[in-house]
Design a protein around this motif. Structure first.
Motif, PDB file in Angstrom:
ATOM      1  N   GLU B   3      37.782  33.930  43.625  1.00  0.00           N
ATOM      2  CA  GLU B   3      38.939  33.724  44.014  1.00  0.00           C
ATOM      3  C   GLU B   3      40.030  34.606  43.237  1.00  0.00           C
ATOM      4  O   GLU B   3      40.012  34.317  42.010  1.00  0.00           O
ATOM      5  N   ILE B   4      41.215  34.983  43.722  1.00  0.00           N
ATOM      6  CA  ILE B   4      42.240  35.489  42.980  1.00  0.00           C
ATOM      7  C   ILE B   4      43.323  34.645  43.087  1.00  0.00           C
ATOM      8  O   ILE B   4      43.604  34.190  44.341  1.00  0.00           O
ATOM      9  N   LEU B   5      44.159  34.322  42.007  1.00  0.00           N
ATOM     10  CA  LEU B   5      45.146  33.301  42.321  1.00  0.00           C
ATOM     11  C   LEU B   5      46.527  34.542  42.263  1.00  0.00           C
ATOM     12  O   LEU B   5      46.702  34.820  41.320  1.00  0.00           O
ATOM     13  N   PRO B   6      46.738  34.717  43.476  1.00  0.00           N
ATOM     14  CA  PRO B   6      47.827  35.872  43.376  1.00  0.00           C
ATOM     15  C   PRO B   6      48.860  35.633  42.717  1.00  0.00           C
ATOM     16  O   PRO B   6      49.828  36.619  42.178  1.00  0.00           O
ATOM     17  N   VAL B  16      39.564  46.064  38.949  1.00  0.00           N
ATOM     18  CA  VAL B  16      39.260  47.005  39.946  1.00  0.00           C
ATOM     19  C   VAL B  16      38.207  48.040  38.947  1.00  0.00           C
ATOM     20  O   VAL B  16      37.125  48.361  39.515  1.00  0.00           O
ATOM     21  N   GLY B  17      38.745  48.254  37.935  1.00  0.00           N
ATOM     22  CA  GLY B  17      37.914  49.304  36.929  1.00  0.00           C
ATOM     23  C   GLY B  17      36.499  48.781  36.915  1.00  0.00           C
ATOM     24  O   GLY B  17      35.622  49.515  36.550  1.00  0.00           O
ATOM     25  N   VAL B  18      36.433  47.409  36.347  1.00  0.00           N
ATOM     26  CA  VAL B  18      34.911  47.043  36.252  1.00  0.00           C
ATOM     27  C   VAL B  18      33.975  46.609  37.464  1.00  0.00           C
ATOM     28  O   VAL B  18      32.820  46.404  37.273  1.00  0.00           O
ATOM     29  N   CYS B  19      34.582  46.667  38.738  1.00  0.00           N
ATOM     30  CA  CYS B  19      33.810  46.161  39.876  1.00  0.00           C
ATOM     31  C   CYS B  19      32.768  47.081  40.245  1.00  0.00           C
ATOM     32  O   CYS B  19      33.198  48.103  40.431  1.00  0.00           O
ATOM     33  N   PRO B  20      31.520  47.112  40.257  1.00  0.00           N
ATOM     34  CA  PRO B  20      30.621  47.851  40.405  1.00  0.00           C
ATOM     35  C   PRO B  20      30.275  48.045  42.124  1.00  0.00           C
ATOM     36  O   PRO B  20      29.753  49.025  42.416  1.00  0.00           O
ATOM     37  N   ALA B  23      34.985  46.608  45.358  1.00  0.00           N
ATOM     38  CA  ALA B  23      34.989  45.649  46.358  1.00  0.00           C
ATOM     39  C   ALA B  23      36.404  44.895  46.074  1.00  0.00           C
ATOM     40  O   ALA B  23      36.743  44.055  46.900  1.00  0.00           O
ATOM     41  N   ILE B  24      37.227  45.719  45.317  1.00  0.00           N
ATOM     42  CA  ILE B  24      38.834  44.990  44.989  1.00  0.00           C
ATOM     43  C   ILE B  24      39.765  46.222  45.238  1.00  0.00           C
ATOM     44  O   ILE B  24      39.323  47.224  44.719  1.00  0.00           O
ATOM     45  N   ILE B  31      46.790  42.440  45.914  1.00  0.00           N
ATOM     46  CA  ILE B  31      45.374  42.443  45.571  1.00  0.00           C
ATOM     47  C   ILE B  31      44.542  41.750  46.359  1.00  0.00           C
ATOM     48  O   ILE B  31      44.695  40.450  46.880  1.00  0.00           O
ATOM     49  N   ASN B  32      43.228  42.496  46.818  1.00  0.00           N
ATOM     50  CA  ASN B  32      42.156  41.570  47.735  1.00  0.00           C
ATOM     51  C   ASN B  32      40.839  41.773  47.256  1.00  0.00           C
ATOM     52  O   ASN B  32      40.555  43.086  46.674  1.00  0.00           O
ATOM     53  N   ILE B  33      39.985  40.809  47.384  1.00  0.00           N
ATOM     54  CA  ILE B  33      38.530  41.242  46.938  1.00  0.00           C
ATOM     55  C   ILE B  33      38.122  41.191  48.659  1.00  0.00           C
ATOM     56  O   ILE B  33      38.060  40.199  49.459  1.00  0.00           O
ATOM     57  N   MET B  34      37.422  42.151  48.858  1.00  0.00           N
ATOM     58  CA  MET B  34      36.770  42.432  50.082  1.00  0.00           C
ATOM     59  C   MET B  34      35.488  41.544  49.987  1.00  0.00           C
ATOM     60  O   MET B  34      34.333  42.220  49.474  1.00  0.00           O
TER      61      MET B  34
END
Lengths: 389, 64
Positions: B3-6, B16-20, B23-24, B31-34
């Motif tokens: 979860e992101i605490l906006p 975003v840079g580390v998401c393989p 999904a962000i 900012i959203n996580i898909m």
């Protein structure tokens, strides 16, 4: 605004602005898109930069230079301080103004610029990138180009959409947090670096002066450390201990991709530059001038490709970058990996040995040599730094 | 689930840079996580400098 440009640059940081400028200066049409409202803001940077490289791009101006640096001070885990006078001076910048001035040089060269334009997709023509999709004030648009230069930062996604593997191993991501604070009574011409488990394991902690006793105070730690403790908690501890009542002017976060350049930084119709291409010096985490060199190289080659009507020419960018900077970064990366594994005791021993060298004889080379005495396996890599030009 | 605490987010882009999985999504201050793409690998949580990404109560199956 046109329907089609020769070159579209995504991101108006130092790298994007230099790509736009050097392409536009060669007479091709350029559009630079920036997702934020302002070029240069929010800042995500320690703001320190070497003078010599900077001069290749812009005349230093008081309005974007907060402090001039002529010394480094390294603080070992036991608190012992080693001062290193610099042969080549540096600056601590006001990135907000600096980035803005760089973008202006792109505009002067003839590039069009649009802020608040969030690029959210690519256009393709037979497997080649042929433009971008972007959101602007709630509406979706698209614009075509022969070449896209993706300078969209550490969070780069544009390259991924073209099939380039851009995500960074979390262990190589230096997650950083920094405050700019007042009433920090440090020498205003010295950059301070703290090493060790207490300050910033697998990274370093910094205090960079910004004039009138204001300073950037921050640190970066690897994702390996982030599993257990955030960068923020290290910063909070340091401030509580050392400057509990300092007024905080701003707090920022940011990530530094501290690794070698991506294996591939060009593909049909697209080039990557700056943090997006991982063109950061992995040892220092410095990315301003290396990103600008990346942008200049990309912009220049893109313009040549357009002029010669040979878009395959952009593939020469990978080699041009590697020769200019990339191969050096590979050596820096190996040194970084050596230093990351230093124990507190090793840092203390290096500081003790180095402090016996008279001030006038201290150089960065000497410091590396001292580190070598305590860690001979670094010898080959350090030797290369002084041999490879 | 991650979860992101906006309200705490600085929109710095480390996650975003580390998401393989790509999904962000990060816009200027959004900012959203898909969720359909997220595999709960936790790399974003470890890379966040300021503790904005967290596991919520349904979190399970994450190897640390």
């Amino acid at each position: 605004m046109k329907k089609k440009y020769d070159v579209i640059v995504v991101g108006a940081g130092p790298s994007g602005s230099m790509a736009a400028r050097f392409a536009a200066e060669r007479g091709v049409s350029v559009l630079m898109l920036e997702k934020d409202r302002d070029v240069g803001y929010p800042v995500r940077c320690g703001e320190a930069v070497g003078k010599e490289k900077l001069l290749e791009f812009i005349e230093p101006d008081r309005k974007f230079i907060a402090a001039e640096i002529n010394k480094f001070s390294m603080i070992a885990p036991d608190g012992s301080e080693v001062v290193l006078p610099l042969d080549q001076t540096g600056f601590v910048l006001e990135r907000k103004i600096f980035d803005y001035e760089l973008a202006k040089t792109a505009a002067v060269a003839g590039a069009e610029i649009l802020t608040r334009a969030y690029v959210n997709g690519l256009l393709f023509d037979g497997g080649k990138v042929s433009g971008v999709k972007y959101e602007y004030q709630g509406n979706q648009y698209q614009v075509e180009s022969d070449i896209v230069i993706a300078a969209d930062g550490v969070e780069s996604r544009v390259g991924r959409w073209a099939g380039i593997k851009t995500f960074i191993d979390f262990r190589d991501m230096e997650s950083c947090v920094q405050i700019t604070a007042g009433n920090i009574t440090v020498n205003q011409n010295t950059c301070y670096f703290y090493f060790g488990q207490e300050y910033a394991p697998h990274g370093y902690f910094w205090i960079f002066p910004k004039g009138n006793n204001t300073a950037n105070i921050g640190l970066g730690v690897s994702g390996i450390i982030g599993k257990k403790r955030s960068a923020l908690s290290f910063l909070n501890d340091f401030m509580k201990k050392n400057y509990p009542d300092a007024p905080i002017l701003t707090q920022i976060a940011g990530g530094v991709p501290s690794a070698v350049t991506l294996e591939k930084i060009s593909a049909p119709g697209i080039m990557l530059a700056g943090d997006a291409a991982r063109q950061v010096n992995p040892l220092s985490g410095g990315g301003i001038t290396s990103g600008m060199i990346g942008g200049r190289t990309a912009g220049t080659i893109a313009a040549e490709a357009i002029k010669s009507k040979n878009t395959d020419h952009i593939f020469s960018y990978d080699k041009a970058w590697h020769e200019a900077v990339g191969k050096r970064h590979e050596i820096y990366n190996r040194i970084k990996e050596g230093i990351y594994n230093f124990s507190d005791e090793k840092f203390n021993n290096i500081a003790r040995s180095f402090s016996r060298i008279p001030l006038a004889k201290r150089t960065l080379g000497n410091l590396f040599k001292t580190a070598l005495i305590h860690n001979p396996s670094l010898l080959i890599d350090v030797a290369k730094v002084f041999i490879v030009k | 689930m991650i979860e992101i605490l906006p309200d705490k987010c600085d929109f710095c882009g480390c996650c975003v840079g580390v998401c393989p999985e790509d999904a962000i999504e990060l816009k200027e201050a959004e900012i959203n996580i898909m969720e359909s793409l997220c595999t709960n690998c936790a790399k974003c949580v470890w890379s966040c400098p300021i503790e904005v990404l967290v596991f919520n109560k349904n979190g399970a199956g994450v190897k640390v």
